[in-house]
Every structure is written in structure tokens, then in C-alpha cells.
Motif scaffolding. Sequence first.
Motif, PDB file in Angstrom:
ATOM      1  N   SER A  51      44.484  88.700  34.212  1.00 11.30           N
ATOM      2  CA  SER A  51      45.694  88.317  33.476  1.00 11.30           C
ATOM      3  C   SER A  51      46.670  87.562  34.366  1.00 11.30           C
ATOM      4  CB  SER A  51      46.385  89.552  32.902  1.00 11.30           C
ATOM      5  OG  SER A  51      45.566  90.177  31.962  1.00 11.30           O
ATOM      6  N   MET A 135      45.552  88.869  27.232  1.00 10.12           N
ATOM      7  CA  MET A 135      45.560  88.661  28.679  1.00 10.12           C
ATOM      8  C   MET A 135      46.404  87.447  29.054  1.00 10.12           C
ATOM      9  SD  MET A 135      41.593  89.627  29.426  1.00 10.12           S
ATOM     10  CE  MET A 135      41.547  88.908  31.033  1.00 10.12           C
ATOM     11  N   GLU A 136      46.297  86.370  28.296  1.00  6.22           N
ATOM     12  CA  GLU A 136      47.111  85.177  28.559  1.00  6.22           C
ATOM     13  C   GLU A 136      48.595  85.484  28.355  1.00  6.22           C
ATOM     14  OE1 GLU A 136      46.330  82.213  29.671  1.00  6.22           O
ATOM     15  OE2 GLU A 136      44.204  81.925  29.276  1.00  6.22           O
ATOM     16  N   LEU A 138      50.142  88.392  28.546  1.00 12.99           N
ATOM     17  CA  LEU A 138      50.627  89.251  29.631  1.00 12.99           C
ATOM     18  C   LEU A 138      50.730  88.481  30.942  1.00 12.99           C
ATOM     19  CD1 LEU A 138      48.702  92.550  28.865  1.00 12.99           C
ATOM     20  CD2 LEU A 138      51.153  92.142  28.656  1.00 12.99           C
ATOM     21  N   GLY A 139      49.745  87.644  31.226  1.00 13.27           N
ATOM     22  CA  GLY A 139      49.756  86.883  32.468  1.00 13.27           C
ATOM     23  C   GLY A 139      50.931  85.925  32.557  1.00 13.27           C
TER      24      GLY A 139
END
Length: 153
Positions: A51, A135-136, A138-139
Amino acid sequence: MKADFLLAPVAALLCSFLILALFYISTSMRREANPTEAIKRFLLNYIPYLSISMGLSLHYTIAVLQGYAGKKTPFIRTPKINLKKRSDSWKAVKYKSGKLSPSVFIELIMAAYFLVGVYMCFLFEDYSIMPFMLMEMLGFGLVGYYTFRHALL
């Protein structure tokens, strides 16, 4: 309507994640004496690692484009706090510039974009790509938040 056109890209992403996972777990197994500890470390760290790597992709892209364009950028060292005794405090040292780069706002916009993507997954009841969207989100959200926080707070 199911988004069947996403199956090929999702399959490619899964394959790349599995290859990265094999690399990460084999490195972890060599590092740790206890295989159980290595697997536990892998399970705890792999998704956050991916992430944050995704969230840093904008920084990497900007750096590559600047390199191709021949733009000279300064090398800024990591600030050294110079703590020598236990009584020394790092909280009194200020290294904040107070300036925000435009990339911070782009990162936060990207986090919002992927949040909309997660919403769309629920809306269309197609959850195949939702883990990647999360994940994107959060990243980009974490990288944007911490960049913003460290620059101004």
C-alpha cells in the motif's frame, strides 16, 4: 452489469503480487531463524508495504520525469537530530519548511479517487478489484497525510 473486462488486468495484478510475495517471503525466511516468525512477519507487513509503495508511486513518477527532463534537483539530507544523552529531546528540534509541494494535493485527490472506486465496487456489486482500490486509497492517503503533517504541523 459485471465488469468482465477487468478480469485480465486483475489477473495480471494478482500474478505480480504473488511474484512480489514470493520474493518477500523468501527474503524473510533467510533473515529469520524461525520459519513461523518469518511467515508471521510476512503476513503482518506485506499488505502495508504494498500500500505504501503504491502511495509513493507519484513521487517516483515525478522523480523519473524530472530526470528525463534533465532538471537538477537538490540533494536534501535526512535531518540529523544529534541526540547524545537520554535526557536530550528530539521534539525541540524543528526541521519543518512550512511549504507544501503540489504533489501532496494530488496524492490526497488520488486517495479520494480510489475511495470513490471502493464506493463504485459496492454500488455495482463487483468486488474483484476492491482490494486494489483499498490498497491504493490507503497508500495515497497515508503518504499524503504524512507529507502534509510533517510539512506543516
